[in-house]
Scaffold this active site. Sequence first.
Site, mmCIF file in Angstrom:
data_model
loop_
_atom_site.group_PDB
_atom_site.id
_atom_site.type_symbol
_atom_site.label_atom_id
_atom_site.label_comp_id
_atom_site.label_asym_id
_atom_site.label_seq_id
_atom_site.Cartn_x
_atom_site.Cartn_y
_atom_site.Cartn_z
ATOM 1 N N LYS A 1 -0.728 4.512 -0.740
ATOM 2 C CA LYS A 1 -1.747 3.784 -1.490
ATOM 3 C C LYS A 1 -3.047 3.716 -0.707
ATOM 4 C CE LYS A 1 -2.171 -0.447 -4.265
ATOM 5 N NZ LYS A 1 -1.546 -1.748 -4.604
ATOM 6 N N GLU B 1 6.878 0.062 -8.024
ATOM 7 C CA GLU B 1 6.144 -0.004 -6.755
ATOM 8 C C GLU B 1 6.971 -0.741 -5.707
ATOM 9 O OE1 GLU B 1 1.772 -1.646 -5.208
ATOM 10 O OE2 GLU B 1 2.530 -2.238 -7.173
ATOM 11 N N CYS C 1 -0.329 1.225 -8.788
ATOM 12 C CA CYS C 1 -0.881 -0.061 -9.208
ATOM 13 C C CYS C 1 -2.402 0.020 -9.381
ATOM 14 C CB CYS C 1 -0.456 -1.149 -8.217
ATOM 15 S SG CYS C 1 -0.534 -2.829 -8.904
#
Length: 300
Positions: free
Chosen positions: A135, A50, A169
């Site tokens: 995200k 990430e 994540c």
Amino acid sequence: MEPLPPLPTIRVAAVQAMPVVLDLEASLEKALGLLSEAAGQGAQLVVFPEAYLSLYPSYAWAHLPGGDGNALWERLWASSVEAPGPVVDRLADACREHGVVCAIGVNEREAERPGSFYNTLLLIGPEGLLHKHRKLMPTHHERLFHGVGAGDDLGVTETAVGRLGGLICWENRMPLARWAVYQGGPQIWLAPTADDSDGWLATVRHIAIEAGAFVVSVPQFIQRSNFGDDFPWPLPPDTEVFGRGGAAIIEPGSGEVIGGPLYDAEGIVLADCDLRRTLHAKRWFDAAGHYSRADVLWPR
């Protein structure tokens, strides 16, 4: 009707590494070297952590007060990536040279509108940029840095190494986000992260079972020594490691860890992923197919 082609075995590399902090060019050069190294070990799919380009704002240090917020913001923006753009082109050139597909987390900026930037997962192949996902929900302190994704990029991409999907994540904790990606029938699930906890490993093992897909979990190994003396934010005293890593590759169906986990070091975790196992797993449990019962469970 012609028979379907056999499902191949794909060698996957989870690259656990730390960028050269806030230095896009040096971080990119490091990524290209690691991609070449992984390809030299037979990898066909190479997955980076990430926000690898060029810094993840980790809670381990980013929650501390007293830093120069404007200076950090400027340097984060300056070391961010435009997609499409020249960094993507160089990664695509490397994918073409080595015959691989690459997934890499970046801080993504918009060249036409300097301002907000995003925590983005790029999927790149020899042809160029295949897909990008921003995200959906920055976690806690991340909201000081990252914009919110629109959610119009949740899906699966057909590639030379299989059907690839995934989330970034703690998006992987969001049941409806997972469900949206499951609709595309992923065979390999990409899970770049900053979480080094036992709970995270439990999460990705569950997803391998639930998705019927191989899961590639890739965090960073974050050390104090990676930060220069001019870093514009205070670091916690007496702490040498801010993220232990834990890169792992998980098998579908059983949730068995078949590569890693790797802790407390940079390195490349490799595993051979027989995509027939994804078909076998979905025979037993297909979350978006025969086991979905969306007819009674989906909100109306």
